[in-house]
Structure formats: structure tokens, C-alpha cells
Design a protein around this motif. Structure first.
Motif, PDB file in Angstrom:
ATOM      1  N   PRO A  19      61.047 -32.823  28.433  1.00 59.52           N
ATOM      2  CA  PRO A  19      61.222 -32.455  29.382  1.00 59.52           C
ATOM      3  C   PRO A  19      61.997 -32.368  30.633  1.00 59.52           C
ATOM      4  O   PRO A  19      62.911 -31.895  30.804  1.00 59.52           O
ATOM      5  CB  PRO A  19      59.802 -32.532  30.331  1.00 59.52           C
ATOM      6  CG  PRO A  19      58.978 -32.326  28.885  1.00 59.52           C
ATOM      7  CD  PRO A  19      59.696 -33.567  28.154  1.00 59.52           C
ATOM      8  N   ALA A  20      61.931 -34.261  30.302  1.00 59.29           N
ATOM      9  CA  ALA A  20      63.533 -34.867  32.275  1.00 59.29           C
ATOM     10  C   ALA A  20      64.911 -34.506  31.442  1.00 59.29           C
ATOM     11  O   ALA A  20      65.811 -34.101  32.039  1.00 59.29           O
ATOM     12  CB  ALA A  20      62.914 -35.670  32.672  1.00 59.29           C
ATOM     13  N   MET A  21      64.737 -35.122  30.355  1.00 62.36           N
ATOM     14  CA  MET A  21      66.025 -34.873  29.541  1.00 62.36           C
ATOM     15  C   MET A  21      66.542 -33.606  29.693  1.00 62.36           C
ATOM     16  O   MET A  21      67.654 -33.029  29.341  1.00 62.36           O
ATOM     17  CB  MET A  21      66.198 -35.562  27.961  1.00 62.36           C
ATOM     18  CG  MET A  21      67.282 -35.387  26.818  1.00 62.36           C
ATOM     19  SD  MET A  21      67.102 -36.180  25.151  1.00 62.36           S
ATOM     20  CE  MET A  21      66.319 -34.375  24.836  1.00 62.36           C
ATOM     21  N   VAL A  61      68.387 -40.381  29.602  1.00 64.35           N
ATOM     22  CA  VAL A  61      66.977 -39.960  29.600  1.00 64.35           C
ATOM     23  C   VAL A  61      65.870 -40.950  28.906  1.00 64.35           C
ATOM     24  O   VAL A  61      65.395 -41.527  28.690  1.00 64.35           O
ATOM     25  CB  VAL A  61      66.979 -38.802  30.671  1.00 64.35           C
ATOM     26  CG1 VAL A  61      65.297 -38.689  30.683  1.00 64.35           C
ATOM     27  CG2 VAL A  61      67.542 -38.994  31.311  1.00 64.35           C
ATOM     28  N   ALA A  62      66.343 -40.501  27.194  1.00 67.37           N
ATOM     29  CA  ALA A  62      65.630 -40.275  26.147  1.00 67.37           C
ATOM     30  C   ALA A  62      65.916 -41.865  25.360  1.00 67.37           C
ATOM     31  O   ALA A  62      65.024 -42.648  25.287  1.00 67.37           O
ATOM     32  CB  ALA A  62      66.033 -39.288  24.877  1.00 67.37           C
ATOM     33  N   ALA A 103      67.400 -31.641  19.821  1.00 70.88           N
ATOM     34  CA  ALA A 103      67.209 -30.662  20.870  1.00 70.88           C
ATOM     35  C   ALA A 103      67.924 -30.421  21.973  1.00 70.88           C
ATOM     36  O   ALA A 103      68.371 -29.412  22.870  1.00 70.88           O
ATOM     37  CB  ALA A 103      65.462 -30.934  21.185  1.00 70.88           C
ATOM     38  N   LEU A 104      68.898 -31.927  22.448  1.00 71.54           N
ATOM     39  CA  LEU A 104      69.187 -31.371  23.345  1.00 71.54           C
ATOM     40  C   LEU A 104      70.429 -30.802  23.802  1.00 71.54           C
ATOM     41  O   LEU A 104      70.773 -29.313  24.320  1.00 71.54           O
ATOM     42  CB  LEU A 104      69.134 -33.152  23.901  1.00 71.54           C
ATOM     43  CG  LEU A 104      70.678 -33.170  25.436  1.00 71.54           C
ATOM     44  CD1 LEU A 104      69.703 -32.449  26.792  1.00 71.54           C
ATOM     45  CD2 LEU A 104      71.522 -34.056  25.761  1.00 71.54           C
ATOM     46  N   ASN A 105      71.350 -30.576  22.399  1.00 69.92           N
ATOM     47  CA  ASN A 105      72.250 -29.923  22.084  1.00 69.92           C
ATOM     48  C   ASN A 105      71.977 -28.790  21.657  1.00 69.92           C
ATOM     49  O   ASN A 105      72.440 -27.596  22.558  1.00 69.92           O
ATOM     50  CB  ASN A 105      72.683 -30.589  20.700  1.00 69.92           C
ATOM     51  CG  ASN A 105      74.260 -30.460  20.146  1.00 69.92           C
ATOM     52  OD1 ASN A 105      74.714 -30.475  21.712  1.00 69.92           O
ATOM     53  ND2 ASN A 105      74.613 -29.340  19.435  1.00 69.92           N
ATOM     54  N   ALA A 106      70.190 -28.200  21.005  1.00 71.89           N
ATOM     55  CA  ALA A 106      70.247 -27.523  21.390  1.00 71.89           C
ATOM     56  C   ALA A 106      69.600 -26.186  22.805  1.00 71.89           C
ATOM     57  O   ALA A 106      70.287 -24.816  22.830  1.00 71.89           O
ATOM     58  CB  ALA A 106      68.655 -26.697  20.538  1.00 71.89           C
TER      59      ALA A 106
END
Length: 217
Positions: A19-21, A61-62, A103-106
């Protein structure tokens, strides 16, 4: 498979990193796009680099939490006692970090497309190739540096310093390949993609070979 499943299940049960990322990624993309008041042609030349900068800062962050949770919860010795080689642990952690970056890229890709009006997905398969190769190299470097700094008191600042130095070839290659793809220069895009693939393969190989010595220290 079990190591990857363990990391993903832990994050799903008690979300602390993703969530933070994702929130940081959205905020970065919004701030970046709010500051770009340029014609579309100029934005096409900038969006590739800005996109990968957002991936770098939000993905850190991740990566920073990749091994710190193992240290904090007393799982580090148990992790080392698994009946697998150190290289397998590295590849499992790398895969979990790779999935986090995906997931970040999405989240970032739609945000950049909407906010900048630049067609990042005009050639989806070519862009997917850049994303996969770049995230593989980024995750390899991040996993290695996270393992190296996880037991240190100032691990956050040290991780950022080491990560920025080591991952620079991946970020530059991904940014240039994305810029060439948006501009429609397929020959230059393929050269940058090949260079990016070489860097990523090198980092994965180095991480697999030296991870044993890092965890011994």
C-alpha cells in the motif's frame, strides 16, 4: 515456490509494504505530471525518464523491506535453515520483489497515460518487454542490496545510496528504450533493449553467485 508464497501471503494478510509503495507511486506520478506544462511533442521525450524515476523511488519502498521483516520478526535464522541453497533464496526473494514492481507498474502506467496524455501503451508488447527486463534487473539489484543492508541500523539511507549507484544502468536503459519506443524509432529501441537485457542478466547472475557470501556476513 514456498518462499514466494510465504512472502505474498504475509503481505496479503498484513499489508505493510505494497500500500505504501502504490500510494507513493500515484503521488509521484501526480506531482510529476502537474509540473509538466509542455507541448505534447516535448512531453513525449520526457515521460519515459520520469516514469522510470517514479518506478525507482516508489519501488525502493518494497525493496527496502524485503529482508528487514525477516530480521525484525526473528525469521532470519529459520530462513537460512531452509533445505535449499542460498541462490534459491535469492531467486525467491527476487521473484517476490519482481511481482511487487509489476503491481506498481499496473498502477503507474494508467496514471501516466491519463495525466500526461502520452501513449505509453501504443505498442503494448514492446513496452511489456521493457518492463519485464527492467524490473528483473531492478529486483535483482534491490534484493542483493537489501540483503546486504538489512542488519544495519541505518539501512534505509545506505540502501538508497547503493541502489542508486548500482541500478543506474537499468534505469537509464529503460528510460532510453521507452523514449525510443514512444518516438517510433524501433532500431534504437531494440539496441537499448538488448543493452538493458545484458545488464539485467548480469545482475541476476552476480546476485545468485554472491548471495551466499552476503548472508554469511
Amino acid at each position: 515456490r514456498w518462499l514466494i508464497y510465504k512472502d505474498l501471503l504475509r503481505e496479503l494478510r498484513a499489508p505493510r509494504v505494497w500500500p505504501a509503495m502504490l500510494l507513493l507511486g500515484v503521488v509521484l506520478s501526480l506531482i510529476i505530471q502537474m509540473q509538466i506544462d509542455l507541448p505534447l511533442d516535448h512531453r513525449r521525450n520526457l515521460v519515459g525518464g520520469l516514469f522510470w524515476l517514479a518506478v525507482l523511488f516508489a519501488g525502493t519502498v518494497a525493496l527496502e523491506r524485503s529482508f528487514s521483516t525477516e530480521r525484525e520478526e526473528g525469521c532470519w535464522q529459520g530462513l537460512l535453515l531452509y533445505p535449499v541453497g542460498p541462490g534459491t533464496i535469492f531467486l525467491a526473494k527476487l521473484t517476490a520483489n519482481f511481482l511487487a514492481l509489476c503491481a506498481l507498474n499496473a498502477v503507474l502506467v494508467p496514471a501516466f497515460v491519463v495525466f500526461s496524455d502520452v501513449p505509453l501503451l501504443a505498442r503494448p508488447w514492446a513496452f511489456l518487454a521493457i518492463v519485464v527486463v527492467a524490473h528483473l534487473g531492478f529486483a535483482a539489484v534491490g534484493t542483493l542490496v537489501s540483503a546486504l543492508t538489512s542488519g544495519l541500523a541505518q539501512r534505509g539511507s545506505l540502501l538508497v545510496l547503493l541502489l542508486l549507484r548500482l541500478v543506474s544502468p537499468v534505469v537509464i536503459g529503460a528510460a532510453q528504450a521507452t523514449r525510443s519506443l514512444i518516438a517510433g524509432d524501433t532500431s534504437e529501441w531494440s539496441r537499448w533493449l538488448q543493452l538493458l537485457a545484458c545488464f539485467s542478466a548480469l545482475f541476476v547472475a552476480i546476485g545468485t553467485l554472491v548471495f551466499e557470501f552476503i548472508i554469511e556476513d
